[in-house]
Design an enzyme around this catalytic site. Structure first.
Site, mmCIF file in Angstrom:
data_model
loop_
_atom_site.group_PDB
_atom_site.id
_atom_site.type_symbol
_atom_site.label_atom_id
_atom_site.label_comp_id
_atom_site.label_asym_id
_atom_site.label_seq_id
_atom_site.Cartn_x
_atom_site.Cartn_y
_atom_site.Cartn_z
ATOM 1 C CG HIS A 44 -4.239 1.539 8.345
ATOM 2 N ND1 HIS A 44 -4.415 0.253 7.880
ATOM 3 C CD2 HIS A 44 -5.285 1.788 9.176
ATOM 4 C CE1 HIS A 44 -5.516 -0.257 8.409
ATOM 5 N NE2 HIS A 44 -6.061 0.648 9.190
ATOM 6 C CE1 TYR A 84 3.409 1.728 8.477
ATOM 7 C CE2 TYR A 84 2.617 3.309 10.095
ATOM 8 C CZ TYR A 84 2.436 2.602 8.927
ATOM 9 O OH TYR A 84 1.285 2.773 8.210
ATOM 10 N NE ARG A 138 -1.242 0.241 4.768
ATOM 11 C CZ ARG A 138 -0.350 0.881 5.518
ATOM 12 N NH1 ARG A 138 0.214 1.988 5.098
ATOM 13 N NH2 ARG A 138 -0.028 0.419 6.702
HETATM 14 C C1 TPP Z 1 -10.891 -7.839 15.154
HETATM 15 C C2 TPP Z 1 -10.155 -6.575 14.909
HETATM 16 N N1 TPP Z 1 -9.008 -6.321 15.553
HETATM 17 C C3 TPP Z 1 -8.338 -5.173 15.330
HETATM 18 C C4 TPP Z 1 -8.832 -4.233 14.468
HETATM 19 C C5 TPP Z 1 -8.066 -2.936 14.232
HETATM 20 N N2 TPP Z 1 -7.480 -2.920 12.886
HETATM 21 C C6 TPP Z 1 -8.087 -2.304 11.871
HETATM 22 S S1 TPP Z 1 -7.247 -2.451 10.432
HETATM 23 C C7 TPP Z 1 -6.029 -3.352 11.175
HETATM 24 C C8 TPP Z 1 -4.862 -3.866 10.361
HETATM 25 C C9 TPP Z 1 -5.235 -4.923 9.401
HETATM 26 O O1 TPP Z 1 -4.165 -5.196 8.540
HETATM 27 P P1 TPP Z 1 -4.299 -6.148 7.291
HETATM 28 O O2 TPP Z 1 -5.144 -7.307 7.612
HETATM 29 O O3 TPP Z 1 -2.940 -6.413 6.802
HETATM 30 O O4 TPP Z 1 -5.122 -5.278 6.227
HETATM 31 P P2 TPP Z 1 -4.738 -3.890 5.520
HETATM 32 O O5 TPP Z 1 -5.279 -2.804 6.416
HETATM 33 O O6 TPP Z 1 -3.262 -3.841 5.384
HETATM 34 O O7 TPP Z 1 -5.449 -3.904 4.225
HETATM 35 C C10 TPP Z 1 -6.291 -3.517 12.536
HETATM 36 C C11 TPP Z 1 -5.408 -4.217 13.476
HETATM 37 C C12 TPP Z 1 -10.044 -4.532 13.804
HETATM 38 N N3 TPP Z 1 -10.590 -3.696 12.920
HETATM 39 N N4 TPP Z 1 -10.694 -5.694 14.042
#
Ligand code: TPP
Ligand code: MG
Length: 382
Positions: free
Chosen positions: A280, A289, A276
């Site tokens: 975020h 980071y 990406r």
């Molecule tokens: C169950 C849960 N735990 C934590 C979060 C907080 N959270 C939102 S996005 C994220 C990161 C997810 O990363 P990834 O799966 O790699 O997807 P990306 O955002 O990189 O597309 C987190 C920890 C959440 N939304 N749901």
């Protein structure tokens, strides 16, 4: 007479090696049909190149998708959107996934997939309803065969397994494709979904966009597995890894994965290696980071430029077509900008309408609380 057992001497033998021909295992390297500069690589025996018309359409939707994404980020800065998780850099995955599906297939998107949903033809204003904070979902999921965008990580993996199983049970040939991030593959729901789909042969494609970060957590702190595609193998799910910034390979691999699921062979898992380019969300500061050198490496693997170079070399794109597509993207963004300036009329009380068929006492109490606050606001304003 008792005898002392003698130690059994065993001959040593080489350590057991995994069978490289095992049909579940992903290829040791990412499937790639174009090199990072857009030059075609030798044909792959398992992944034939999609027809050129499909690749031109992929290019068109990727260009419009990127422009949509840029516009959505700008809308956050103008206060028109509450939050936007950008997918810039992931266009090959977002659009490739949609083009691998039929219109009557289902997608299960996360918060990151606004571009995929617009590439599916859903009105961008409807897609952004959630991120504007107006309503849980702005489009009709049944009509659009697209589940609401999921923020609780990995829950969509279970939903996709259930829907796909139900469709197959009723004799329909629907495939459900669920997007999932690298970080979310650590969640229990991912494992439960994949396991259920495998055991019950549900036609699901688990499409892991490994963009190397879960907010600030890098892949190295997420998993020790050599590829996230290995996570499918443990459940008996054939899996593959693909260069997620090679649009031709993404479409080729997902086309095969979808065909596998549709033919009744059960789920298929694809890990796409991508990146990406933006933080975020607009609320994140990625410079805390990751460093600029890393981002620059991925800039050089830009999926849109890569496909454009290839299609120009094949004679399928020229300046006229490129300019026409750029014009369509500008029109798309201008129309979105215009319509996002209209203030939506939203009644906060409707929030309580569709939670339960029979509201619980707690919900009724909360409803009254909100009503009282709104009335106090109105009286204060008067
Ligand atoms: C169950 C849960 N735990 C934590 C979060 C907080 N959270 C939102 S996005 C994220 C990161 C997810 O990363 P990834 O799966 O790699 O997807 P990306 O955002 O990189 O597309 C987190 C920890 C959440 N939304 N749901
Ligand atoms: Mg991620």
């Amino acid at each position: 007479m008792t005898t002392t057992p003698r130690a059994v001497r065993r001959k040593s033998r080489p350590a057991a090696q995994p069978d490289p021909a095992h049909p579940l295992l992903p290829a040791g390297e990412q499937i790639r049909l174009l090199d990072p500069a857009g030059t075609p690589l030798p044909a792959h025996p398992d992944y034939p190149e999609p027809p050129v018309e499909a690749l031109v359409e992929l290019y068109r939707r990727m260009v419009i998708g990127r422009r949509f994404d840029l516009q959505a980020t700008a809308l956050t800065k103008q206060g028109r959107l509450a939050v936007y998780p950008s997918a810039r850099g992931q266009e090959a995955c977002q659009v490739g996934a949609v083009l691998a599906l039929r219109d009557d297939d289902w997608v299960f998107p996360t918060y990151r997939e606004s571009m995929a949903l617009t590439a599916r033809g859903i009105d961008p204003v409807e897609v952004l309803t959630l991120l504007r904070g107006d309503w849980h979902c702005g489009y009709d999921p049944v009509l659009r065969r697209s589940a609401p965008q999921c923020t609780p990580l990995a829950t969509q993996c279970v939903h996709a397994a259930g829907l796909a199983y139900g469709e197959a049970y009723q004799g329909r040939e629907t495939v459900a494709l669920t997007f999932i991030g690298d970080g979310a593959t650590s969640e229990g729901d991912f494992h439960e979904g994949v396991n259920f789909a495998a055991v019950f042969k549900a036609p699901v494609v688990y499409f892991v966009q490994n963009n190397r970060y879960a907010i600030s957590v890098p892949l190295s702190r997420q998993t020790a597995a050599p590829s996230l595609a290995y996570k499918g193998v443990g459940y008996g799910v054939p899996s593959e890894q693909v260069d997620g910034n090679d649009p031709v390979a993404v479409l080729a691999v997902l086309t095969r994965a979808v065909a596998h699921a549709r033919a009744g062979h059960g789920p298929f898992l694809v890990e796409a290696h991508t990146y990406r380019m933006e933080p975020h969300t607009n609320a994140d500061d990625a410079t805390r980071y990751r460093d600029a050198d890393e981002v620059a490496v991925w800039q050089d693997r830009d999926p849109v430029a890569r496909l454009e170079t290839y299609l120009r070399a094949r004679g399928a794109l020229d300046d006229t077509i490129v300019a026409r597509v750029a014009g369509q993207a500008e029109e798309y963004a201008a129309d979105l900008r215009e319509r996002m300036h209209d203030k939506p009329t939203v009644d906060p009380m409707t929030l309580f309408d569709h939670v339960y068929a029979e509201p619980t006492p707690q919900l009724a109490e909360q409803r009254e609380q909100v009503r009282a606050e709104l009335t106090a606001d109105q009286e204060g304003a008067a």
